[in-house]
Write an enzyme that holds these catalytic residues in place. Structure first.
Site, short mmCIF file in Angstrom:
data_model
loop_
_atom_site.label_atom_id
_atom_site.label_comp_id
_atom_site.label_asym_id
_atom_site.label_seq_id
_atom_site.Cartn_x
_atom_site.Cartn_y
_atom_site.Cartn_z
CG ASN A 282 7.72 9.03 -22.71
OD1 ASN A 282 7.17 7.90 -23.47
ND2 ASN A 282 8.62 8.89 -22.32
CG HIS B 278 8.97 2.76 -23.60
ND1 HIS B 278 7.56 3.66 -23.20
CD2 HIS B 278 10.35 3.59 -23.10
CE1 HIS B 278 8.06 4.32 -22.22
NE2 HIS B 278 9.34 4.75 -22.33
CD GLU C 98 0.07 1.18 2.85
OE1 GLU C 98 -0.90 2.71 2.97
OE2 GLU C 98 0.90 1.81 3.54
CB CYS D 217 -4.57 -2.85 3.79
SG CYS D 217 -4.21 -2.23 4.95
CE LYS E 16 20.61 7.74 -31.89
NZ LYS E 16 21.11 8.44 -31.07
CB SER F 272 17.33 6.87 -18.53
OG SER F 272 16.43 6.51 -19.51
#
Length: 471
Positions: free
Chosen positions: A302, A222, A95, A129, A231, A179
């Site tokens: 994006n 993505h 949670e 929970c 690339k 990244s």
């Protein structure tokens, strides 16, 4: 279930799937509730009798959701004699979030590093929970399905490439170079796992065919930005080139690439010579299999989680049912922190008028028109809008100032945030002559303007695109 461990026997379909081991962790400190009653200055028995509590464990600033999960997973593995390379799925139910982008699961993947097993599916499931129960159901469903041996390659690893540790901010902390390295390394690993699995499948079927990018009808990725996708196609061609036992460098796509035969993939993420050579070599492949997937990415930027599916929708929108029928579509999904999978969809052969595929293509045929119907604004207007979001997204007792008139018909929008941070929404009508639809807001145990339950749709046995399985 099998992760990267060698599978020597395909057993019967799993049954009686359930819990075979449990590990429980709790903090090493507690406070006596009777003493806490006295310290807090409340009536004796308020905690011990009224709540029925004797003691309460608590964490210091040395522990958080990440450390708790690292502890309990490692204890579970050690106490039950389990090897990390035997794990195929790890799902975190919680949670609590400590980062608005990076999952707890990626942090736990540090425990798997020595085993070399990164093909571990599953991610965080978060909802107060109930998160643990939902995670358990997901894990059981995975084991009971064909997905545990599905035709897909997954790579998960701990890294701080892009993350959102400031819960008061909408913006990430980004290490741009790391990244890109994480994205490309995940692509390498996922493609390798996928290729090995499909080779195994074909061998069981009696074929010694080698898999290559030409076996994909289309490839979608993505897409943080379009150039990275181009690339990525080049990167996969590099993988095919290095994996081929005897590539033809005289004619065909590998022409003139002799000089790169001995390069190590992990040393080429930022090698300009390698990048330039393979982008040139893969140019035709990119044009044929990937370029049309970038319609929305190019025009909208994006979208984060739906990015790869925007690319899939673009491919469908840009082709006729007959062009799509029977094609294998490779899908590479990546999320920072980081988690990635490469899997494939097999499009149905039925492209007759009125078929499921025909209807799917028709439903997406207006993507270009919808993109062109947007309103262009000046950079200063964009900057002001972003500043307004930054200043107000966390506020209580707030009424948004942005215009509703420019929203597409049928769009839901925020109408206000009350003093308890409860958010209320309304919908712009599909017909501008109609009044706005009623607001929706949940107020504790009571609810106002609760929408009608969504009707359950019957299960459809024939799907238009379906994930491929390896067995």
């Amino acid at each position: 279930m099998p992760g990267s461990a060698q599978i020597s026997y395909m057993g019967p379909w799993p049954k009686d799937v359930g819990i075979i081991a449990l590990e429980l962790y709790f903090p090493s400190h507690f406070v006596d509730q009777a003493e806490l009653e006295q310290y807090d200055g409340v009536a004796a028995g308020k905690y011990t009798v009224g709540l029925g509590q004797a003691r309460m464990g608590f964490c210091s600033d040395r522990e958080d959701i990440n450390s708790l999960c690292l502890t309990v997973v490692q204890r579970l593995m050690e106490r039950n004699g389990l090897s990390y390379d035997s794990i195929g799925r790890l799902e975190v139910g919680t949670e609590t979030i400590i980062d608005k982008s990076k999952s707890v699961k990626t942090v736990i993947m540090q425990l798997f590093e020595d085993s070399g097993n990164t093909d571990v599916e599953g991610i965080d499931t978060t909802n107060a929970c109930y998160g643990g129960t939902a995670a358990l159901f997901n894990a059981v469903n995975w084991v009971e399905s064909s997905s545990w041996d599905g035709l897909r390659g997954t790579h998960m690893q701990h890294a701080y490439d892009f993350y959102k540790p400031d819960l008061m901010s909408e913006y990430p902390v980004v290490d741009g170079k790391l990244s890109i390295e994480c994205y490309l390394s995940a692509l390498d690993r996922c493609y390798s796992v996928y290729r090995n699995k499909i080779h195994t499948q074909w061998q069981r079927e009696g074929s010694d065919q080698r898999f290559s990018l030409e076996d994909f009808g289309f490839l979608v990725f993505h897409s943080p930005y379009c150039k990275l996708v181009q690339k990525s196609v080049a990167r996969l061609m590099l993988n095919d080139f290095l994996n081929h036992p005897n590539p033809n460098t005289e004619t065909g796509p590998f022409t003139g690439l002799d000089a790169f035969r001995d390069v190590k993939p992990e040393e080429t993420y930022f090698d300009r010579d390698v990048e330039k050579a393979f982008m040139k070599a893969s140019a035709d492949l990119f044009e044929r299999k990937t370029k049309t997937s970038l319609l929305i990415s190019n025009q909208n930027g994006n979208m984060y989680t739906p990015s790869v599916y925007g690319c899939l929708a673009s491919v469908i929108a840009e082709h006729s049912p007959s062009q799509l029928a029977g094609q294998r579509i490779g899908v590479f999904s990546y999320g920072s922190g980081f988690a990635a999978s490469l899997y494939s969809l097999k499009v149905t052969q039925d492209h007759t008028p009125g078929s499921a595929l025909d209807k799917l293509v028709s439903s997406l045929s207006d993507l270009g028109v919808r993109l062109d119907s947007r309103k262009k604004v000046a950079p200063a207007v964009f900057s002001d809008s972003m500043k307004l979001r930054e200043d107000t997204h966390h506020l209580a007792s707030y009424v948004p100032r942005g215009s509703v008139d420019d929203l597409f018909p049928g769009t839901w929008y925020l109408t206000r945030v009350d003093e308890k941070h409860r958010r209320e929404y309304s919908r712009r009508p599909l017909d501008d002559d109609l009044p706005a639809e009623p607001e929706l807001v949940c107020l504790g145990a009571a609810a106002q303007h609760i929408p009608s339950p969504v009707k359950k749709m019957p299960r459809i046995p024939a799907t238009t695109t379906a994930p491929e399985a390896s067995s």
